[in-house]
Design an enzyme around this catalytic site. Structure first.
Site, short mmCIF file in Angstrom:
data_model
loop_
_atom_site.label_atom_id
_atom_site.label_comp_id
_atom_site.label_asym_id
_atom_site.label_seq_id
_atom_site.Cartn_x
_atom_site.Cartn_y
_atom_site.Cartn_z
N CYS A 88 -53.61 -20.92 2.71
CA CYS A 88 -52.46 -21.31 2.23
C CYS A 88 -51.90 -20.48 1.20
O CYS A 88 -50.69 -20.19 1.40
CB CYS A 88 -52.92 -22.55 1.35
N LYS A 129 -43.93 -27.95 -2.48
CA LYS A 129 -45.35 -27.59 -2.17
C LYS A 129 -45.46 -26.19 -1.94
O LYS A 129 -46.54 -25.44 -2.36
CB LYS A 129 -45.61 -28.18 -0.52
N1 SAJ Z 1 -58.62 -17.75 -6.74
C1 SAJ Z 1 -58.75 -16.51 -7.70
N2 SAJ Z 1 -58.73 -16.67 -8.92
C2 SAJ Z 1 -58.29 -18.01 -9.33
C3 SAJ Z 1 -58.03 -18.91 -8.55
C4 SAJ Z 1 -58.33 -18.68 -7.37
O1 SAJ Z 1 -58.94 -15.30 -7.29
O2 SAJ Z 1 -58.28 -18.06 -10.62
C5 SAJ Z 1 -58.67 -17.22 -5.38
C6 SAJ Z 1 -59.80 -17.94 -4.74
O3 SAJ Z 1 -60.99 -17.31 -4.82
C7 SAJ Z 1 -59.36 -18.12 -3.19
C8 SAJ Z 1 -57.74 -18.04 -3.17
O4 SAJ Z 1 -57.42 -17.78 -4.96
O5 SAJ Z 1 -59.68 -16.74 -2.59
C9 SAJ Z 1 -57.10 -19.74 -3.19
O6 SAJ Z 1 -58.01 -20.39 -3.58
P1 SAJ Z 1 -57.71 -21.87 -4.56
O7 SAJ Z 1 -58.79 -22.33 -5.01
O8 SAJ Z 1 -56.68 -21.21 -5.55
O9 SAJ Z 1 -56.83 -22.39 -3.54
P2 SAJ Z 1 -57.09 -23.08 -1.95
O10 SAJ Z 1 -56.53 -22.18 -0.84
O11 SAJ Z 1 -58.34 -23.49 -1.81
O12 SAJ Z 1 -56.11 -24.37 -2.16
C10 SAJ Z 1 -54.81 -24.15 -2.42
C11 SAJ Z 1 -54.51 -25.31 -3.56
N3 SAJ Z 1 -53.07 -25.22 -4.32
C12 SAJ Z 1 -53.29 -25.13 -5.60
O13 SAJ Z 1 -54.22 -25.28 -6.24
C13 SAJ Z 1 -51.65 -25.24 -6.24
C14 SAJ Z 1 -54.49 -26.73 -2.89
O14 SAJ Z 1 -54.21 -27.88 -3.84
C15 SAJ Z 1 -53.55 -26.92 -1.77
O15 SAJ Z 1 -53.68 -28.35 -1.00
C16 SAJ Z 1 -53.97 -25.74 -0.66
O16 SAJ Z 1 -53.84 -24.46 -1.40
C17 SAJ Z 1 -53.03 -26.05 0.52
O17 SAJ Z 1 -53.62 -26.44 1.62
O18 SAJ Z 1 -51.89 -25.53 0.46
#
Ligand code: SAJ
Length: 439
Positions: A270, A216
């Site tokens: 996360c 994870k």
């Molecule tokens: N972000 C970017 N660029 C991208 C993708 C995301 O800047 O290309 C930013 C988003 O805007 C946000 C942050 O990253 O600020 C996190 O967003 P996210 O959509 O990547 O992830 P979370 O935090 O909503 O959810 C993540 C997920 N993990 C992965 O995709 C590996 C989710 O599956 C997990 O369950 C969750 O963390 C968790 O609870 O750990």
């Protein structure tokens, strides 16, 4: 001794625990949710929810009215216990804080019975499940636990990390594969049988809880490192006069390249937290993970510097004005698109810091909230319209409502590439994004 699962108890009714509890209840399993917050308990017992997650309200309302789900402050006996409590970090060294897991373990220990399974779902540093097993064993010397009795244990213990994406939780809870790290083979099989009550994805059995914990953490660190690469490119491109959004579209045409999207920083509870759990376990061996955290954490500052320099440019071009006359419009506050969650949001941090610094009027365009937080009380909330008169436009969150909007007149700081490039490039980026990002 394995007994049938008739009653599930979920400890912690937050963003993971409540949807999980609702999912079991929707499969007509008796579920009792336990939370330390009386208001949360009351809200759920009324069939309502205290968090925003698409479709969760319907499932909770149905489960409560049909009598399959109820909430309580005090743990009670059940067949399976799922712990879904926060695991933040503490202090400047980002040490993991396991106190919520410890408190939950001590709370359920008195009601444990032979044949129960206890599953830790909270994202946790390596070793946390074993620590939980010890807290339980210390509290219940009358029961046998797997760390001492192996397959002869009375209680089964496993780590099964939640992996669902906020905004898509109700869908991903069902379809995502689950990683299951039991302390013994039987612990894993019991946990897998439990999740199979609603999971259509595979239940993948790891060698033990430590591998599942690390899996994870690795998933979220992978994403953090890859976003950091995109964010670093955005800084380099700015220096070299290249449009980073175009660059990424071009580079991603390679069959083995898939660069993520730059932004104003990494938010949420996360991705900005979990990499530190790896670092705290192996600080000398994780320079890349630490550097990625540094790049992503410094991005809000860079965006703010861009706004400050745009203000300077505007004042030079308009010598009759002072900073008090310059209107700034900020687009988006949430930590990612199309949700209302402002927690750990880099967009909110940027808006707050601009609000505290700027002497003139500031508008915030955020379609997902009805009122601005107190920290932005001098700003004005402008709903969803992107037709805002301002001198400086700061795009922070690529909400659906903003995409395809006309590039406004004035100075532009676009941290999300919403107004980037030509219309053809824009629609091409959109096609590529919907194919590859966040799906
Ligand atoms: N972000 C970017 N660029 C991208 C993708 C995301 O800047 O290309 C930013 C988003 O805007 C946000 C942050 O990253 O600020 C996190 O967003 P996210 O959509 O990547 O992830 P979370 O935090 O909503 O959810 C993540 C997920 N993990 C992965 O995709 C590996 C989710 O599956 C997990 O369950 C969750 O963390 C968790 O609870 O750990």
């Amino acid at each position: 001794m394995r007994r049938p699962i008739r009653k599930v108890s979920v400890i912690g009714l937050g963003y993971i625990g409540l949807p999980t509890a609702a999912m079991f209840a929707s499969r007509k399993i008796e579920v009792v949710g336990v939370d330390v917050n009386a208001k949360t308990v009351d809200t759920i017992n009324r069939g309502e929810i205290h968090i925003i997650e698409p479709d969760l309200d319907m499932v909770v309302s149905a489960a409560v009215s049909q009598g399959y789900l109820r909430a309580t402050l005090d743990p009670e006996p059940a067949d399976a216990f799922l712990i879904a409590v926060p695991t933040p970090f503490k202090g400047a060294d980002h040490e993991p804080d396991l106190s919520y897991i410890e408190a939950a373990s001590k709370a359920i220990a008195p009601v444990l019975e032979p044949g129960n399974i206890v599953i830790l779902e909270s994202t946790s540093p390596v070793g946390a499940t074993e620590a939980m097993a010890e807290w339980l064993a210390e509290a219940r010397s009358d029961l046998k636990f797997p760390q001492h009795a192996g397959e002869e244990a009375d209680i089964r213990i496993a780590h099964c990390p939640e992996r669902v994406l906020p905004g898509k939780v109700m869908q991903e809870l069902i379809t995502n594969d689950r990683v299951i790290g039991g302390m013994t083979q039987r612990c894993s099989l019991t946990a897998a049988a439990l999740y199979k009550l609603f999971v259509t994805g595979d239940c993948v059995i790891a060698s033990g809880p430590r591998a599942a914990e690390m899996a994870k953490l690795t998933e979220n660190s992978f994403r953090d490192v890859n976003i950091a690469f995109a964010n670093e490119l955005s800084l380099i491109c700015d220096e070299l006069g290249i449009d980073v959004w175009e660059l990424i579209v071009l580079a991603n045409r390679h069959p083995r390249v898939n660069i993520l999207q730059p932004g104003p920083g990494v938010g949420g509870h996360c991705i900005a937290v979990d990499p530190w759990f790896i670092v705290s376990s192996a600080p000398a061996l994780s320079p890349l993970i630490q550097a990625a955290r540094g790049v992503n954490a410094s991005k809000p500052e860079w965006v703010i510097d861009q706004v400050k320099s745009a203000l300077g440019t505007h004042l030079v071009a308009n010598p009759d004005k002072t900073a008090k006359d310059v209107r700034i419009a900020v687009y988006g506050l949430s930590f990612k698109p199309d949700i209302d969650d402002l927690r750990e949001s880099p967009a909110l941090e940027i808006a707050e810091r601009l609000c505290a610094w700027h002497a003139g009027p500031m508008s915030v365009i955020e379609p997902y909230i009805d009122a601005l937080p107190e920290t932005l009380e001098t700003a004005q909330l402008s709903g969803r319209s992107t037709n805002i008169e301002a001198d400086i436009h700061v795009m922070l969150v690529d909400h659906r409502d903003f995409k395809g909007s006309d590039r406004p007149r004035g100075e532009i700081i676009d941290a999300r590439g919403v107004w980037a490039g030509t219309p053809q490039l824009y629609s091409f980026i959109e096609r590529r994004r919907s194919d590859r990002v966040d799906t």
